[in-house]
Design an enzyme around this catalytic site. Structure first.
Site, PDB file in Angstrom:
ATOM      1  N   LYS A  54       0.606  -1.097  -0.058  1.00  0.00           N
ATOM      2  CA  LYS A  54      -0.367   0.068  -0.321  1.00  0.00           C
ATOM      3  C   LYS A  54       1.096   1.428   0.107  1.00  0.00           C
ATOM      4  O   LYS A  54       0.687   1.890  -0.557  1.00  0.00           O
ATOM      5  CB  LYS A  54      -0.888  -0.149   0.960  1.00  0.00           C
ATOM      6  CG  LYS A  54      -2.033  -0.875   1.087  1.00  0.00           C
ATOM      7  CD  LYS A  54      -2.648  -1.251   2.396  1.00  0.00           C
ATOM      8  CE  LYS A  54      -3.899  -2.560   2.403  1.00  0.00           C
ATOM      9  NZ  LYS A  54      -4.970  -2.791   3.285  1.00  0.00           N
ATOM     10  N   GLN A  98      -4.187  -0.945   9.023  1.00  0.00           N
ATOM     11  CA  GLN A  98      -4.209  -2.650   9.382  1.00  0.00           C
ATOM     12  C   GLN A  98      -4.936  -3.204  10.226  1.00  0.00           C
ATOM     13  O   GLN A  98      -4.220  -3.742  11.244  1.00  0.00           O
ATOM     14  CB  GLN A  98      -2.845  -2.791   9.274  1.00  0.00           C
ATOM     15  CG  GLN A  98      -3.038  -3.525   8.001  1.00  0.00           C
ATOM     16  CD  GLN A  98      -3.130  -3.810   6.788  1.00  0.00           C
ATOM     17  OE1 GLN A  98      -3.890  -3.077   6.102  1.00  0.00           O
ATOM     18  NE2 GLN A  98      -3.485  -5.109   5.998  1.00  0.00           N
ATOM     19  N   ASP A 121     -10.236   3.542   4.178  1.00  0.00           N
ATOM     20  CA  ASP A 121     -11.118   2.201   4.521  1.00  0.00           C
ATOM     21  C   ASP A 121     -12.532   1.821   4.167  1.00  0.00           C
ATOM     22  O   ASP A 121     -13.016   0.980   3.842  1.00  0.00           O
ATOM     23  CB  ASP A 121     -10.316   1.223   5.495  1.00  0.00           C
ATOM     24  CG  ASP A 121      -9.421   1.049   5.357  1.00  0.00           C
ATOM     25  OD1 ASP A 121      -8.713  -0.178   4.646  1.00  0.00           O
ATOM     26  OD2 ASP A 121      -8.036   0.468   6.589  1.00  0.00           O
TER      27      ASP A 121
END
Ligand code: GUN
Length: 294
Positions: A54, A98, A121
């Site tokens: 990412k 994460q 997200d």
């Protein structure tokens, strides 16, 4: 004889990334550089790989990219402090923590501390609610389902009227938002899970089958309707014996070789959903920077 089209997520993600890179350059000419902060807590090897990917992709897009790695025993107060600091940082437009987090941390509290306007997200309740209500303007849609939808649109178009979609898995990250997107596109949607009666029979109704359970090769060829579009979200690491040598290999939730003989189109693992997820994260971050620059 396999006849399914292989949906090339890697190629589509590369095209998207190139588009995002160009649009980022245009935005920067107007004085805004998209910024993405990725936070990882602990040493989980799979998470480390995802996070590195990412951050690197963000750099390749021309973003301001920062990564914060905290030790596995970091206190919740420390994680929340970092999130708040990033919330207040004008150079950061997207914050991603994460998951999964170490067990002593409350994932919900951490996720809900991220400002909805930086929640690339799509895990904040405000974004979940917008998606559930079908109001996508200004909402962030979770990256994996968003990437799956783009691949489905490429295969059959934006309007899924009259089509049966079956989502296997009811997670907040994939199953539930995937169902909301399919419903918004007019599909008739069924969500299945571990308590579903006769799962193979339900799957056989699917014109669009999305497998997101995290069990290697669980969905068999005889669960798939002839001509279905199969989206395999699973990323499972399995040990295989290659001429006497044990190797670790990635495999999806679908029995790929079997499914290819029945489906019209299928995403491979790796090279299907994974790269698209990362591309959508970049897309969400660029969107966030655009909103902030207005
Ligand atoms: N872990 C697995 N998938 C995801 C994702 O899409 N976002 C975050 N933050 N963590 C994940």
């Amino acid at each position: 004889m396999p006849h399914a089209r292989i949906i090339d997520g890697k190629a589509k993600a590369a095209e998207l990334q190139e588009l995002i890179r160009r649009e980022t350059a245009e935005l920067m000419a107007r004085g805004v550089k998209p910024g993405l902060a990725v936070v990882i807590v602990g040493e989980d090897p799979a998470s480390q790989v995802y996070v590195r990917n990412k951050s690197r992709t963000a750099e390749a897009c021309g973003f301001h990219s920062v990564q914060h790695s905290l030790p596995a025993d970091a206190t919740e107060a420390r994680v929340l402090d970092l999130v708040r600091q990033l919330n207040n940082d004008a150079a950061i437009h997207g914050i991603l923590v994460q998951l999964p987090l170490p067990k002593h941390l409350d994932e919900d509290r951490v996720t809900q501390t991220i400002l909805p306007s930086k929640d690339v997200d799509g895990f904040h309740y405000q974004n979940i609610g917008r998606l559930a209500a079908g109001h996508l303007d200004g909402a962030f849609v979770p990256c994996t389902p968003a990437g799956c939808m783009l691949m489905i649109e490429d295969e059959i178009g934006k309007d899924l009227s009259g089509l049966d979609a079956v989502v296997v898995g009811r997670s907040n990250i994939v199953g539930k938002p995937m169902a909301s997107l399919l419903l918004k596109a007019n599909a008739t949607v069924t969500i299945c899970h571990s308590r579903t009666r006769d799962l193979p029979e339900v799957c056989r109704r699917a014109d669009i089958l999305v497998a997101a359970v995290g069990r290697a090769n669980m969905v068999k060829a005889n669960w798939i309707k002839e001509g279905a579009i199969v989206i395999d979200v699973g990323i499972n690491r399995v040990e295989v014996d290659e001429s006497g040598e044990k190797r670790s290999r990635l495999t999806g939730d679908v029995d790929y070789d079997g499914a290819r003989r029945v489906a019209a189109a299928i995403t491979p693992v790796p090279g299907g959903v994974g790269p698209m997820t990362i591309a959508m994260l970049m897309f969400n971050t660029l969107q966030s920077a655009r909103y902030a620059g207005r």
